[in-house]
Design an enzyme around this catalytic site. Structure first.
Site, PDB file in Angstrom:
ATOM      1  N   LYS A 198       4.153 -15.231   2.297  1.00  0.00           N
ATOM      2  CA  LYS A 198       4.187 -15.982   1.035  1.00  0.00           C
ATOM      3  C   LYS A 198       5.651 -16.181   0.663  1.00  0.00           C
ATOM      4  O   LYS A 198       6.116 -15.851  -0.444  1.00  0.00           O
ATOM      5  CB  LYS A 198       3.418 -15.221  -0.054  1.00  0.00           C
ATOM      6  N   ASP A 241      -2.295 -18.210   1.372  1.00  0.00           N
ATOM      7  CA  ASP A 241      -3.398 -18.939   0.757  1.00  0.00           C
ATOM      8  C   ASP A 241      -3.889 -20.057   1.671  1.00  0.00           C
ATOM      9  O   ASP A 241      -5.095 -20.286   1.815  1.00  0.00           O
ATOM     10  CB  ASP A 241      -3.004 -19.479  -0.619  1.00  0.00           C
ATOM     11  N   TYR A 296       0.819  -1.208   0.000  1.00  0.00           N
ATOM     12  CA  TYR A 296       0.000   0.000   0.000  1.00  0.00           C
ATOM     13  C   TYR A 296       0.857   1.265   0.000  1.00  0.00           C
ATOM     14  O   TYR A 296       0.391   2.343  -0.385  1.00  0.00           O
ATOM     15  CB  TYR A 296      -0.935   0.022   1.201  1.00  0.00           C
ATOM     16  N   ASP A 320      -5.204  -7.179   5.591  1.00  0.00           N
ATOM     17  CA  ASP A 320      -6.446  -6.556   5.135  1.00  0.00           C
ATOM     18  C   ASP A 320      -7.433  -7.635   4.692  1.00  0.00           C
ATOM     19  O   ASP A 320      -8.624  -7.616   5.054  1.00  0.00           O
ATOM     20  CB  ASP A 320      -6.128  -5.608   3.984  1.00  0.00           C
ATOM     21  N   ASP A 380     -10.818  -9.371   7.122  1.00  0.00           N
ATOM     22  CA  ASP A 380     -12.195  -9.338   6.604  1.00  0.00           C
ATOM     23  C   ASP A 380     -12.759 -10.753   6.508  1.00  0.00           C
ATOM     24  O   ASP A 380     -13.950 -10.985   6.781  1.00  0.00           O
ATOM     25  CB  ASP A 380     -12.233  -8.671   5.236  1.00  0.00           C
TER      26      ASP A 380
END
Length: 437
Positions: A266, A298, A214, A322, A326
């Protein structure tokens, strides 16, 4: 009686020492209100000058909370950022709850409202006005409702509401985002997952907030001179110190919980994630009591919906956090139930906000769920203002209202009573004033 100072943009209102000295003492024989069972008669309402309703014995938790209230008044300054969409509605409900808890615990809350996001763009042309940033910096804590909406989606990236929020986090040095996901027993069946999967879930996602993709540069959208095609690019960048400090926060939290930490990355394909993993391992050496494990993002997403109770504390980067936080929201049934706290090194105020967005499609319809914002205020009381007893009282009030069968639309189930945002706020006020009854 506690004092409240609520003002608009133009400066943080601070109660004077004389104001505090002149406040009348809270009545020792204050009556307690009761939250009515869903479908029953409306409860008495808190009002300035006293409380009226049938007296009720407080619960043991409520009694201990009352006993913990300090005799001397405490003063705290809070900047309120209602933002956009449903923000005004849920903030109004939350402010009423804060006023009720201030009355019960003899606090002086000086609350200043400022513009951010789309509302700030409309008024000033920029998503984070200098006056708002100054007000936040001068406060003990910042409470944000939500920002954004369809109206501003086509603006240049630099002037979108979300850019203002990212800048606020960066300017305040808020690198650690704490997002708890705890299943409420009263909301059994609210999640789309099976009850046996989600019942008893109680986890914390610790998300790095000011680094990663970001904020990484260079970034942008250009034209490839060789092919003439458009190309977009962003960079996921982390320095070792950024990983070290968020790892330390997560390990500290794990020590206070179940002493188990899962670091999500990752590292099998991303160099930046390899750095992340190596630095987390280094910091974890200082916390030998914490069991540290690693999981690819994942797999973590899959495990969150397969068997979420395996997790206690999760630490991860900005983008992965993020998405995963959620995902974790649906473990409890609704984004409308999840609070969050964004903290820095303690030299400035923290930012507290619900996880959900601005929901412009339901704005102004009195159907939003204010509980996530209210629980964010409870986190603010606990982590920024040091008012643990007041935070306990707010959380107990949420439990009491859910116990009584009241529900907003997003958590509605058969046999419960549907209420709107304003009424839910009133019920929470009653529950705070009544000591969680």
């Amino acid at each position: 009686m506690a004092a409240f100072v609520v003002s608009c943009v133009g400066g943080v209102g601070i109660a004077t020492a004389a104001d505090r000295r002149n406040r009348p003492a809270a009545a020792a024989s204050r009556r307690r209100l009761r939250v009515p069972a869903a479908g029953g008669a409306r409860a008495g309402r808190w009002r300035a000058g006293g409380l009226t309703a049938s007296a009720a014995a407080p619960s043991s938790a409520a009694a201990s909370a009352d006993a913990a209230a300090a005799a001397a008044p405490r003063t705290h300054s809070i900047t309120l950022l209602p933002g956009d969409g449903i923000g005004e509605e849920i903030m109004a409900a939350t402010v009423a709850v804060l006023e009720a808890v201030a009355a019960r615990f003899d606090l002086t809350l000086s609350m200043n409202s400022a513009l951010v996001g789309g509302a700030a763009i409309d008024a000033t042309g920029e998503p984070l006005p200098a006056a708002t940033l100054d007000a936040c910096r001068a406060s003990d804590a910042v409470l944000l409702a939500c920002i954004g909406g369809y109206k501003w989606d086509n603006l240049p990236r630099a002037t979108r509401p979300e850019t203002g929020l990212l800048a606020l986090r960066k300017q305040l040095g808020l690198f650690a985002n704490l997002r708890p996901a705890k299943a409420f027993a009263q909301l059994e069946g609210a999640s789309s997952l099976k009850d046996e999967v989600v019942n008893g879930v109680d986890l914390m996602v610790v998300r790095e907030l000011t680094g990663g993709v970001y904020f990484g540069t260079p970034k942008g959208i250009d034209t490839d001179e060789a092919t003439g095609s458009r190309v977009g690019y962003s960079n996921m960048v982390y320095h070792d110190y950024e990983v070290q400090r968020i790892a330390r926060v997560a390990l500290d939290i794990a020590m206070k919980r179940g002493k188990s930490l899962v670091s999500v990355d990752k590292a099998n394909v991303l160099d930046v994630s390899q750095l992340w993993r190596e630095e987390v391992i280094k910091v974890a050496a200082d916390f030998p009591e914490v069991s540290l494990s690693h999981m690819y993002v994942d797999n973590a997403a899959m495990q969150l919906v397969r068997w979420p109770k395996q997790f206690d504390v999760i630490v991860t980067g900005n983008l992965f956090g993020d998405v995963l936080s959620d995902c974790a929201s649906m473990l409890v049934g609704s984004l409308g139930m999840l609070p969050s706290a964004s903290l820095g090194d303690g030299s400035g105020p923290g930012l507290f906000e619900p996880v959900h967005g601005s929901a412009p499609d339901i704005a102004g319809k009195d159907v939003a769920n204010p509980i996530a914002c209210v629980l964010s205020a409870a986190m603010m009381l606990r982590y920024a203002l040091g008012e643990a007893a007041a935070a306990d009282a707010v959380e107990a009030a949420v439990e009491a209202v859910l116990d009584a069968g009241w529900r907003t639309g997003d958590i509605m189930s058969e046999g419960k009573t549907l209420v709107g945002c304003k009424r839910m706020g009133e019920l929470l006020v009653d529950a705070v004033a009544s000591g969680g009854k």
